[in-house]
Write a protein that holds these residues in place. Structure first.
Motif, PDB file in Angstrom:
ATOM      1  N   ILE A  58       0.847  -1.208   0.000  1.00  0.00           N
ATOM      2  CA  ILE A  58       0.000   0.000   0.000  1.00  0.00           C
ATOM      3  C   ILE A  58       0.875   1.247   0.000  1.00  0.00           C
ATOM      4  N   ALA A  59       1.905   1.275   0.863  1.00  0.00           N
ATOM      5  CA  ALA A  59       2.799   2.425   0.938  1.00  0.00           C
ATOM      6  C   ALA A  59       3.543   2.629  -0.378  1.00  0.00           C
ATOM      7  N   THR A  60       4.054   1.540  -0.946  1.00  0.00           N
ATOM      8  CA  THR A  60       4.781   1.627  -2.211  1.00  0.00           C
ATOM      9  C   THR A  60       3.887   2.187  -3.314  1.00  0.00           C
ATOM     10  N   ASN A  61       2.674   1.661  -3.435  1.00  0.00           N
ATOM     11  CA  ASN A  61       1.747   2.148  -4.468  1.00  0.00           C
ATOM     12  C   ASN A  61       1.420   3.620  -4.263  1.00  0.00           C
ATOM     13  N   ARG A  62       1.164   3.995  -3.017  1.00  0.00           N
ATOM     14  CA  ARG A  62       0.819   5.387  -2.721  1.00  0.00           C
ATOM     15  C   ARG A  62       1.983   6.320  -3.050  1.00  0.00           C
ATOM     16  N   LEU A  63       3.201   5.938  -2.653  1.00  0.00           N
ATOM     17  CA  LEU A  63       4.358   6.796  -2.917  1.00  0.00           C
ATOM     18  C   LEU A  63       4.671   6.886  -4.404  1.00  0.00           C
ATOM     19  N   GLN A  64       4.510   5.798  -5.131  1.00  0.00           N
ATOM     20  CA  GLN A  64       4.726   5.853  -6.581  1.00  0.00           C
ATOM     21  C   GLN A  64       3.733   6.813  -7.223  1.00  0.00           C
ATOM     22  N   LYS A  65       2.475   6.761  -6.763  1.00  0.00           N
ATOM     23  CA  LYS A  65       1.446   7.660  -7.284  1.00  0.00           C
ATOM     24  C   LYS A  65       1.773   9.118  -6.940  1.00  0.00           C
ATOM     25  N   GLU A  66       2.197   9.364  -5.686  1.00  0.00           N
ATOM     26  CA  GLU A  66       2.554  10.726  -5.282  1.00  0.00           C
ATOM     27  C   GLU A  66       3.755  11.247  -6.068  1.00  0.00           C
ATOM     28  N   LEU A  67       4.724  10.368  -6.328  1.00  0.00           N
ATOM     29  CA  LEU A  67       5.915  10.785  -7.061  1.00  0.00           C
ATOM     30  C   LEU A  67       5.555  11.177  -8.495  1.00  0.00           C
ATOM     31  N   VAL A  68       4.708  10.401  -9.146  1.00  0.00           N
ATOM     32  CA  VAL A  68       4.279  10.732 -10.512  1.00  0.00           C
ATOM     33  C   VAL A  68       3.540  12.077 -10.509  1.00  0.00           C
ATOM     34  N   GLU A  69       2.646  12.255  -9.538  1.00  0.00           N
ATOM     35  CA  GLU A  69       1.902  13.519  -9.454  1.00  0.00           C
ATOM     36  C   GLU A  69       2.847  14.688  -9.199  1.00  0.00           C
ATOM     37  N   TRP A  70       3.837  14.483  -8.329  1.00  0.00           N
ATOM     38  CA  TRP A  70       4.817  15.526  -8.027  1.00  0.00           C
ATOM     39  C   TRP A  70       5.580  15.906  -9.301  1.00  0.00           C
ATOM     40  N   GLN A  71       6.004  14.892 -10.069  1.00  0.00           N
ATOM     41  CA  GLN A  71       6.772  15.164 -11.279  1.00  0.00           C
ATOM     42  C   GLN A  71       5.945  15.938 -12.298  1.00  0.00           C
ATOM     43  N   MET A  72       4.637  15.674 -12.337  1.00  0.00           N
ATOM     44  CA  MET A  72       3.765  16.381 -13.281  1.00  0.00           C
ATOM     45  C   MET A  72       3.374  17.765 -12.775  1.00  0.00           C
ATOM     46  N   ASN A  73       3.255  17.930 -11.453  1.00  0.00           N
ATOM     47  CA  ASN A  73       2.774  19.180 -10.891  1.00  0.00           C
ATOM     48  C   ASN A  73       3.415  19.436  -9.522  1.00  0.00           C
ATOM     49  N   PRO A  74       4.704  19.774  -9.508  1.00  0.00           N
ATOM     50  CA  PRO A  74       5.374  19.971  -8.216  1.00  0.00           C
ATOM     51  C   PRO A  74       4.847  21.229  -7.520  1.00  0.00           C
ATOM     52  N   PRO A  75       4.796  21.201  -6.179  1.00  0.00           N
ATOM     53  CA  PRO A  75       4.363  22.412  -5.482  1.00  0.00           C
ATOM     54  C   PRO A  75       5.390  23.530  -5.696  1.00  0.00           C
ATOM     55  N   THR A  76       4.920  24.756  -5.818  1.00  0.00           N
ATOM     56  CA  THR A  76       5.782  25.908  -6.055  1.00  0.00           C
ATOM     57  C   THR A  76       6.779  26.065  -4.909  1.00  0.00           C
ATOM     58  N   GLY A  77       8.060  26.228  -5.279  1.00  0.00           N
ATOM     59  CA  GLY A  77       9.094  26.443  -4.278  1.00  0.00           C
ATOM     60  C   GLY A  77       9.787  25.171  -3.814  1.00  0.00           C
ATOM     61  N   PHE A  78       9.495  24.032  -4.463  1.00  0.00           N
ATOM     62  CA  PHE A  78      10.077  22.764  -4.037  1.00  0.00           C
ATOM     63  C   PHE A  78      10.616  21.987  -5.225  1.00  0.00           C
ATOM     64  N   LYS A  79      11.720  21.265  -4.996  1.00  0.00           N
ATOM     65  CA  LYS A  79      12.289  20.368  -6.008  1.00  0.00           C
ATOM     66  C   LYS A  79      12.632  19.058  -5.333  1.00  0.00           C
ATOM     67  N   HIS A  80      12.150  17.960  -5.894  1.00  0.00           N
ATOM     68  CA  HIS A  80      12.484  16.622  -5.393  1.00  0.00           C
ATOM     69  C   HIS A  80      13.819  16.228  -5.994  1.00  0.00           C
ATOM     70  N   LYS A  81      14.766  15.860  -5.144  1.00  0.00           N
ATOM     71  CA  LYS A  81      16.061  15.398  -5.632  1.00  0.00           C
ATOM     72  C   LYS A  81      15.920  13.921  -5.959  1.00  0.00           C
ATOM     73  N   VAL A  82      16.009  13.606  -7.217  1.00  0.00           N
ATOM     74  CA  VAL A  82      15.728  12.252  -7.701  1.00  0.00           C
ATOM     75  C   VAL A  82      16.791  11.266  -7.227  1.00  0.00           C
ATOM     76  N   THR A  83      16.312  10.181  -6.613  1.00  0.00           N
ATOM     77  CA  THR A  83      17.173   9.056  -6.229  1.00  0.00           C
ATOM     78  C   THR A  83      16.399   7.788  -6.560  1.00  0.00           C
ATOM     79  N   ASP A  84      17.005   6.655  -6.293  1.00  0.00           N
ATOM     80  CA  ASP A  84      16.297   5.398  -6.527  1.00  0.00           C
ATOM     81  C   ASP A  84      15.686   4.866  -5.231  1.00  0.00           C
ATOM     82  N   ASN A  85      15.638   5.703  -4.195  1.00  0.00           N
ATOM     83  CA  ASN A  85      15.122   5.284  -2.901  1.00  0.00           C
ATOM     84  C   ASN A  85      13.730   5.873  -2.674  1.00  0.00           C
ATOM     85  N   LEU A  86      12.715   5.070  -2.845  1.00  0.00           N
ATOM     86  CA  LEU A  86      11.339   5.525  -2.672  1.00  0.00           C
ATOM     87  C   LEU A  86      11.028   5.808  -1.204  1.00  0.00           C
TER      88      LEU A  86
END
Length: 161
Positions: A15-43
């Protein structure tokens, strides 16, 4: 950079993995203003760059948040801390621990990494002075040996900063 207050790491549930994958895709498409996710392979651990909002004490200042997700996210809140150097703020300790109720007592599984980030930026933006909490030294000393902020019994009494 890693934090000494990292929670014990159990693998994420499905459940956590699915939720985080979904949040990550949404973040990549529409990141909140003022924030950048530093991409790693660690979910299970996200590092997020925070840029202070224009017109605030923290305008153009850059900080990093470390978000560690527990096995049962989103039923359990993530651990969120600022990496060194943490911003000078009345609700942020020099060890990066954040006194913000949504990270603890007021957590809801409906919250997302984006909503956490927006709340933290709002907290920073509303501050009228750059200073540490009055009990910073005592608190940080008591957190030696890697104590997680989730082990603290926070007292949420000041929502004006």
């Amino acid at each position: 950079m890693t934090s000494s207050s990292a929670p014990s790491r159990k693998a994420l549930s499905k459940i956590a993995t699915n939720r985080l994958q979904k949040e990550l895709v949404e973040w990549q498409m529409n990141p909140p203003t003022g924030f950048k996710h530093k991409v790693t392979d660690n979910l299970q651990r996200w590092v997020i760059e925070v840029i202070g909002a224009p017109g605030t004490l923290y305008a153009n200042d850059t900080y990093q948040l470390q978000v560690d997700f527990p096995e049962h996210y989103p039923m359990e809140s993530p651990q969120v801390i600022f990496l060194h150097p943490a911003p000078l703020h009345p609700h942020i300790y020099s060890n990066g621990h954040i006194c913000l109720d949504i990270l603890y007592d007021s957590w809801s599984p409906a919250m997302t990494v984006s909503s956490i980030c927006i709340s933290i930026l709002s907290m920073l933006s509303s501050s009228t002075e750059k200073q540490r909490p009055p009990d910073n030294d005592r608190y940080v000393k008591n957190c030696k040996n890697g104590r997680s902020p989730k082990e603290t019994r926070w007292w949420f009494h000041d929502d004006k900063v």
